[in-house]
Design a protein around this motif. Structure first.
Motif, short mmCIF file in Angstrom:
data_model
loop_
_atom_site.label_atom_id
_atom_site.label_comp_id
_atom_site.label_asym_id
_atom_site.label_seq_id
_atom_site.Cartn_x
_atom_site.Cartn_y
_atom_site.Cartn_z
N ASP A 1 2.17 -1.34 -8.34
CA ASP A 1 1.60 -2.02 -7.17
C ASP A 1 0.66 -1.03 -6.50
O ASP A 1 0.91 0.18 -6.55
CB ASP A 1 2.71 -2.45 -6.19
CG ASP A 1 2.21 -3.50 -5.19
OD1 ASP A 1 2.61 -4.68 -5.32
OD2 ASP A 1 1.43 -3.13 -4.29
N TRP B 1 -3.51 -13.40 2.82
CA TRP B 1 -4.71 -13.42 1.99
C TRP B 1 -5.11 -14.79 1.48
O TRP B 1 -6.28 -15.04 1.17
CB TRP B 1 -4.57 -12.43 0.83
CG TRP B 1 -3.32 -12.53 -0.01
CD1 TRP B 1 -2.18 -11.79 0.14
CD2 TRP B 1 -3.09 -13.39 -1.14
NE1 TRP B 1 -1.25 -12.14 -0.81
CE2 TRP B 1 -1.79 -13.12 -1.62
CE3 TRP B 1 -3.85 -14.36 -1.80
CZ2 TRP B 1 -1.23 -13.77 -2.71
CZ3 TRP B 1 -3.30 -15.02 -2.88
CH2 TRP B 1 -2.00 -14.72 -3.32
N ARG C 1 7.10 -12.49 -4.73
CA ARG C 1 7.36 -13.18 -6.01
C ARG C 1 7.75 -12.17 -7.09
O ARG C 1 8.67 -12.40 -7.87
CB ARG C 1 6.12 -13.98 -6.42
CG ARG C 1 6.26 -14.76 -7.71
CD ARG C 1 7.19 -15.94 -7.58
NE ARG C 1 7.20 -16.75 -8.79
CZ ARG C 1 8.13 -17.65 -9.06
NH1 ARG C 1 9.12 -17.86 -8.22
NH2 ARG C 1 8.07 -18.35 -10.17
N TYR D 1 7.05 -5.86 3.79
CA TYR D 1 5.65 -5.79 4.26
C TYR D 1 5.44 -4.85 5.45
O TYR D 1 4.65 -3.91 5.36
CB TYR D 1 5.14 -7.19 4.64
CG TYR D 1 5.19 -8.19 3.51
CD1 TYR D 1 4.22 -8.19 2.50
CD2 TYR D 1 6.19 -9.16 3.43
CE1 TYR D 1 4.25 -9.11 1.46
CE2 TYR D 1 6.23 -10.09 2.41
CZ TYR D 1 5.26 -10.06 1.42
OH TYR D 1 5.29 -10.97 0.40
N TYR E 1 -1.98 -4.36 4.98
CA TYR E 1 -1.56 -5.75 4.69
C TYR E 1 -0.63 -6.20 5.83
O TYR E 1 0.50 -5.75 5.92
CB TYR E 1 -0.83 -5.78 3.36
CG TYR E 1 -0.37 -7.14 2.83
CD1 TYR E 1 -0.22 -8.26 3.66
CD2 TYR E 1 -0.06 -7.29 1.50
CE1 TYR E 1 0.21 -9.47 3.17
CE2 TYR E 1 0.38 -8.51 0.98
CZ TYR E 1 0.51 -9.59 1.83
OH TYR E 1 0.94 -10.80 1.32
N ASP F 1 -4.01 -13.39 -6.19
CA ASP F 1 -4.60 -14.26 -7.22
C ASP F 1 -5.90 -13.74 -7.85
O ASP F 1 -6.06 -13.77 -9.07
CB ASP F 1 -4.91 -15.65 -6.63
CG ASP F 1 -3.66 -16.36 -6.13
OD1 ASP F 1 -2.55 -15.88 -6.39
OD2 ASP F 1 -3.82 -17.40 -5.47
N ARG G 1 5.66 -0.30 -0.86
CA ARG G 1 6.26 -1.55 -1.33
C ARG G 1 6.81 -1.37 -2.75
O ARG G 1 7.85 -1.91 -3.12
CB ARG G 1 5.22 -2.68 -1.28
CG ARG G 1 5.80 -4.03 -1.56
CD ARG G 1 5.06 -5.20 -0.91
NE ARG G 1 3.63 -5.09 -1.00
CZ ARG G 1 2.83 -4.87 0.04
NH1 ARG G 1 3.33 -4.74 1.26
NH2 ARG G 1 1.52 -4.78 -0.12
N1 LIG Z 1 4.99 -19.81 -9.47
C1 LIG Z 1 5.35 -19.89 -8.20
O1 LIG Z 1 6.06 -20.81 -7.82
C2 LIG Z 1 4.90 -18.82 -7.24
C3 LIG Z 1 5.53 -18.65 -6.02
C4 LIG Z 1 5.06 -17.64 -5.18
C5 LIG Z 1 3.98 -16.86 -5.56
N2 LIG Z 1 3.39 -17.06 -6.76
C6 LIG Z 1 2.26 -16.23 -7.20
O2 LIG Z 1 2.69 -14.88 -7.30
C7 LIG Z 1 1.63 -14.00 -6.96
C8 LIG Z 1 2.11 -13.05 -5.86
O3 LIG Z 1 2.40 -13.80 -4.70
P1 LIG Z 1 3.25 -13.13 -3.51
O4 LIG Z 1 3.56 -14.23 -2.58
O5 LIG Z 1 4.34 -12.30 -4.07
O6 LIG Z 1 2.13 -12.20 -2.87
P2 LIG Z 1 2.35 -10.84 -2.08
O7 LIG Z 1 1.17 -10.67 -1.20
O8 LIG Z 1 3.70 -10.83 -1.47
O9 LIG Z 1 2.35 -9.74 -3.23
C9 LIG Z 1 1.19 -9.37 -3.94
C10 LIG Z 1 1.36 -7.91 -4.32
O10 LIG Z 1 0.28 -7.54 -5.19
C11 LIG Z 1 -0.14 -6.22 -4.84
N3 LIG Z 1 -1.47 -6.07 -5.39
C12 LIG Z 1 -2.62 -6.69 -5.00
N4 LIG Z 1 -3.63 -6.37 -5.84
C13 LIG Z 1 -3.12 -5.54 -6.78
C14 LIG Z 1 -3.66 -4.88 -7.91
N5 LIG Z 1 -4.94 -5.02 -8.26
N6 LIG Z 1 -2.86 -4.09 -8.64
C15 LIG Z 1 -1.55 -3.95 -8.32
N7 LIG Z 1 -0.98 -4.53 -7.24
C16 LIG Z 1 -1.76 -5.34 -6.49
C17 LIG Z 1 -0.01 -6.18 -3.33
O11 LIG Z 1 0.07 -4.89 -2.81
C18 LIG Z 1 1.30 -6.95 -3.13
O12 LIG Z 1 2.42 -6.12 -3.16
C19 LIG Z 1 0.47 -14.87 -6.54
O13 LIG Z 1 -0.44 -15.00 -7.57
C20 LIG Z 1 1.09 -16.21 -6.24
O14 LIG Z 1 0.23 -17.28 -6.49
C21 LIG Z 1 3.84 -18.01 -7.61
#
Ligand SMILES: NC(=O)c1ccc[n+]([C@@H]2O[C@H](COP(=O)([O-])OP(=O)(O)OC[C@H]3O[C@@H](n4cnc5c(N)ncnc54)[C@H](O)[C@@H]3O)[C@@H](O)[C@H]2O)c1
Length: 462
Positions: free
Chosen positions: A67, A200, A43, A278, A287, A108, A72
């Motif tokens: 990150d 996760w 995202r 990933y 991960y 989240d 990544r």
């Molecule tokens: N609004 C929408 O329609 C929508 C769509 C998809 C995802 N999302 C939200 O976006 C967020 C990310 O989702 P995603 O699918 O990209 O997940 P993802 O697992 O692909 O990415 C999460 C990233 O966060 C990093 N991370 C984790 N904890 C961290 C921290 N404390 N500090 C820095 N980096 C950290 C991880 O290494 C990873 O790269 C989630 O909260 C999800 O709910 C929203």
């Protein structure tokens, strides 16, 4: 650090016709906003990174990316196409870079700490949904938002989706008289639904269960459509399909000895984006994107039924299913004068069949491609003692029903063609969208109804 504009500055500096009541758009800043992203997963990279850099670089510039996974992070920097500094430590980023707007797009359960730190420095924060995953975190964010000169915006993009906006307009116009109840069923298919349990999201400690991670979108829509506050929640849920429920399991799909016999086998190697984002960086943090769905530590519900009572008397029956053969929803609004309903993805109601395995990719598509198998959305209204009326809308599904682009237009250019609908979500909306799911989770765990007012000190409208 750039200082925060006041509401008066914003109103004075924004073109007539684009003004919006409530929260100020970030577009009020006359210079290019200095934007940082924390969380460069799919995202963070696709929407907040690549899309914004491609479409909005005249009004914003990326000044930092962060990150916890350095591999990544570097992939993200290159893929977004920026040369800003990158950080694996969030505090170090805040200490060394002047930021106007912080985008939080991490796992989240980590949102709240990052949001609070950003707000404590009076930075504007845009957080991905869900704003938080439990009530204590929610209270901490509400407190920080109240004390900060920074603005908190919650990226509840579904509100901007064209179909969902149209429904809000109909309800506001009293199309079914006084709204009394809503039937809302959301179906995740065996591809998209399963994808949550591969990573996760299947562990409640990280995603708060899908009642929070996924349903935050749906509960926010309900709160917004109904225009009142949720008061009490009673829910049931179970984990009867994924996790320990299967007789066999492996470590991951990629090298699983059950790949031929497991109907859920997913070959990540066929998706270069997944491999680059990933697989290539697993060594840094372990991960695993194609984890086994049958892992015994999965503890999120895979079927959920929630009853919600609102302050204006409206009641909601909501379900979420995570292993449906098709992806979509059914939605009905019952009012004193009739019923309004819509649906998506129900094969028996569709002119042509869609490929269920590629549907989620289409939802994430940020290029506005059209998908010919889906021809229109339909809203059917029937007044009591009358015949039904069909309204067909152009089928917009990419970029979350078109909501991603419209939300960005508002956030970064201050453009909103429907300001009366108040689509921008702030801390209160973010809180109520997660508190319904948090209450539902507790209701299931403790077999009792849960009152929203008992979770935080947020004042509810009566
Ligand atoms: N609004 C929408 O329609 C929508 C769509 C998809 C995802 N999302 C939200 O976006 C967020 C990310 O989702 P995603 O699918 O990209 O997940 P993802 O697992 O692909 O990415 C999460 C990233 O966060 C990093 N991370 C984790 N904890 C961290 C921290 N404390 N500090 C820095 N980096 C950290 C991880 O290494 C990873 O790269 C989630 O909260 C999800 O709910 C929203």
């Amino acid at each position: 650090m750039t200082s925060k504009l006041t509401r008066r500055d914003f109103v004075a500096g924004t073109a007539a016709g684009l003004l919006v009541s409530g929260n100020a758009s970030l577009a009020a800043n006359p210079t290019r906003r200095r934007v940082a992203i924390v969380g460069t997963g799919i995202r963070g990279v696709s929407f907040w990174g690549e899309f914004l850099n491609r479409e909005y670089s005249d009004v914003l510039e990326f000044v930092a990316l962060c990150d916890t996974n350095p591999g990544r992070l570097e992939y993200a920097r290159q893929s977004i196409g920026v040369d800003c500094p990158t950080f694996t430590h969030f505090d170090e980023m805040l200490d060394s870079v002047a930021i106007d707007t912080l985008v939080v797009a991490t796992v989240d359960a980590s949102h709240y700490a990052l949001i609070v730190k950003g707000l404590e420095r009076n930075i504007d924060v845009i957080t991905e949904k869900p704003m938080t995953t439990d009530e204590g975190q929610c209270q901490a964010v509400l407190n920080a938002a109240q004390q900060s000169r920074g603005q908190l915006i919650v990226g509840l993009n579904y509100r901007y989706g064209e179909l969902f906006t149209r429904l809000k307009e109909h309800l506001a116009a009293g199309k079914v008289g006084k709204l009394t109840s809503i039937d809302f069923n959301w179906y995740l298919n065996v591809h998209h639904g399963a994808s949550y349990f591969r990573r996760w999201h299947g562990i409640r400690e990280h995603g708060g269960t899908l009642l929070v991670h996924k349903s935050a979108h749906h509960f926010d829509l309900l709160n917004w459509w109904i225009g009142a506050d949720p008061v009490e929640v009673h829910a049931y849920g179970g984990l009867e399909h994924y996790g320990a429920n299967n007789p066999f399991r492996g470590d991951r799909c990629m090298d699983c000895r059950h790949s031929k016999s497991c109907a859920y086998f997913w070959d990540m190697r066929t998706n270069q984006r997944m491999m680059d984002l990933y697989h290539a960086h697993e060594a840094h943090d372990g991960y695993i994107r194609d984890n086994c769905l049958w892992r015994e530590d999965i503890d999120a519900f895979d079927k959920m039924a929630v009853q919600i009572r609102y302050s204006n008397g409206v009641q909601v029956s909501y379900t979420q299913t995570t292993y449906s053969p098709y992806e979509g929803f059914r939605l009905g609004f019952n009012g004193t004068d009739g019923r309004l309903e819509t649906w998506e993805g129900i094969p028996s109601l569709m002119a042509r069949q869609q490929d269920p395995s590629s549907l989620h990719e289409k939802e994430k598509d940020q290029h506005g491609n059209r998908h010919p198998e889906m021809e229109y959305h339909e809203i059917v209204t029937q007044q009591n003692f009358d015949t039904l009326e069909r309204e067909r809308l152009p089928y917009v599904r990419a970029g979350h029903w078109g909501g991603d682009r419209l939300m960005a237009e508002y956030l970064f250019r201050g453009r909103d063609d429907k300001p009366a609908l108040r689509r921008q979500a702030g801390p209160r909306d973010g809180a109520l969208s997660v508190l319904v799911g948090i209450a539902a989770r507790r209701s299931i765990d403790e077999s009792r109804p849960v009152r929203i007012a008992d979770l935080t000190n947020l004042e509810l409208r009566s």
